[in-house]
Enzyme design. Structure first.
Site, PDB file in Angstrom:
ATOM      1  N   CYS A  83      -8.058  -8.584  10.096  1.00 34.76           N
ATOM      2  CA  CYS A  83      -6.678  -8.103  10.059  1.00 34.76           C
ATOM      3  C   CYS A  83      -5.744  -9.162  10.639  1.00 34.76           C
ATOM      4  O   CYS A  83      -5.547 -10.200  10.032  1.00 34.76           O
ATOM      5  CB  CYS A  83      -6.574  -6.746  10.776  1.00 34.76           C
ATOM      6  SG  CYS A  83      -5.095  -5.804  10.338  1.00 34.76           S
TER       7      CYS A  83
ATOM      8  N   HIS B 183     -11.415  -3.359   8.537  1.00 32.22           N
ATOM      9  CA  HIS B 183     -11.969  -3.391   9.892  1.00 32.22           C
ATOM     10  C   HIS B 183     -13.436  -2.941   9.922  1.00 32.22           C
ATOM     11  O   HIS B 183     -13.714  -1.757  10.132  1.00 32.22           O
ATOM     12  CB  HIS B 183     -11.166  -2.460  10.799  1.00 32.22           C
ATOM     13  CG  HIS B 183      -9.796  -2.941  11.125  1.00 32.22           C
ATOM     14  ND1 HIS B 183      -9.507  -3.687  12.235  1.00 32.22           N
ATOM     15  CD2 HIS B 183      -8.611  -2.780  10.465  1.00 32.22           C
ATOM     16  CE1 HIS B 183      -8.212  -3.968  12.269  1.00 32.22           C
ATOM     17  NE2 HIS B 183      -7.640  -3.424  11.199  1.00 32.22           N
TER      18      HIS B 183
ATOM     19  N   GLU C  90     -15.491  -3.336  12.287  1.00 32.11           N
ATOM     20  CA  GLU C  90     -15.819  -2.870  13.641  1.00 32.11           C
ATOM     21  C   GLU C  90     -15.477  -1.395  13.832  1.00 32.11           C
ATOM     22  O   GLU C  90     -15.906  -0.778  14.809  1.00 32.11           O
ATOM     23  CB  GLU C  90     -15.101  -3.738  14.687  1.00 32.11           C
ATOM     24  CG  GLU C  90     -13.633  -3.454  14.899  1.00 32.11           C
ATOM     25  CD  GLU C  90     -12.706  -4.051  13.849  1.00 32.11           C
ATOM     26  OE1 GLU C  90     -11.480  -4.024  14.061  1.00 32.11           O
ATOM     27  OE2 GLU C  90     -13.195  -4.547  12.804  1.00 32.11           O
TER      28      GLU C  90
END
EC number: 6.3.5.3
Length: 222
Positions: free
Chosen positions: A86, A194, A196
């Site tokens: 990002c 994302h 994660e």
């Protein structure tokens, strides 16, 4: 393996990345302040999402002047692993470690949802645990995530298999539905979604875990 998660003023996904390494793949990880000037002792660098310096200029444009940046560039040039997610992707393009740019989303709206990606190249440091053309579910959260490059750059990306992820549905108007690209050497990856935030099924998807496992697998086999 030891990872650095670089923290800039305005980073808000640093702890997500920290725990993706610590708990997701159970490797060593440290938060590294943007004012530091050394990345000695680390094997990989992770640049998290967020709004570095409030995105008061172009996203990532102020972050590239931080003291730690010269070390990130050195890291990348030495062939070590660098992952920008990002805002981290925006920073990597501002540094010209990756081609192209991230611009305001189509229709000028912030997007926060889970999207389907297609793994376009599973023969990389970051994707070797995915199947060829595998479809994965990963969250996005960005207002300036539309990937842009000129026609020649796009042809170069295709010719060298640098397009790593594409959106199944083009949620932000990105050129060629691109969600993530790597450098020609294959050690630097930038992506807007994302991974994660997709480590466990209880949060909606565990498809992001394989990305981090791929890095470990690459290290073990080299």
């Amino acid at each position: 393996m030891k990872f650095a998660v670089v923290n800039f003023p305005g980073s808000n996904c640093d702890m997500d990345l920290y725990y993706a390494i610590k708990d997701g793949i159970k490797e060593q990880v440290e938060l590294v302040d943007y004012r530091q000037t050394s990345l000695d002792g680390f094997d990989g660098v992770l640049i998290p999402g967020g709004f570095s310096y409030g995105d008061y200029l172009r996203s990532g444009a102020i972050a590239v002047h931080a003291p730690i940046i010269s070390e990130i560039v050195r890291f990348a040039n030495e062939g070590k692993f660098v992952l920008g997610i990002c805002n981290g992707f925006q920073i990597l393009t501002e540094l010209h470690l990756l081609p192209g740019a991230l611009i305001q989303n189509e229709k000028s709206r912030f997007i926060c949802e889970t999207v389907t990606l297609q793994v376009m190249n599973n023969q990389t440091t970051f994707t070797n645990q995915y199947a060829e053309d595998e479809e994965i579910r990963i969250p996005v959260a960005h207002g300036e995530g539309r990937y842009y490059c000129d026609d020649q750059t796009l042809e170069d990306l295709k010719a060298h298999n640098q397009i790593v992820f594409r959106y199944k549905e083009n949620v932000n108007g990105s050129v060629d539905q691109i969600a993530g690209v790597m450098n020609r050497q294959g050690n630097v990856l930038g992506m807007m979604p994302h991974p994660e935030r997709a480590l466990e099924d209880i949060v909606g998807s565990s498809d992001g875990l394989k990305l981090f496992q791929s890095i470990i697998n690459q290290r073990v086999n080299n």
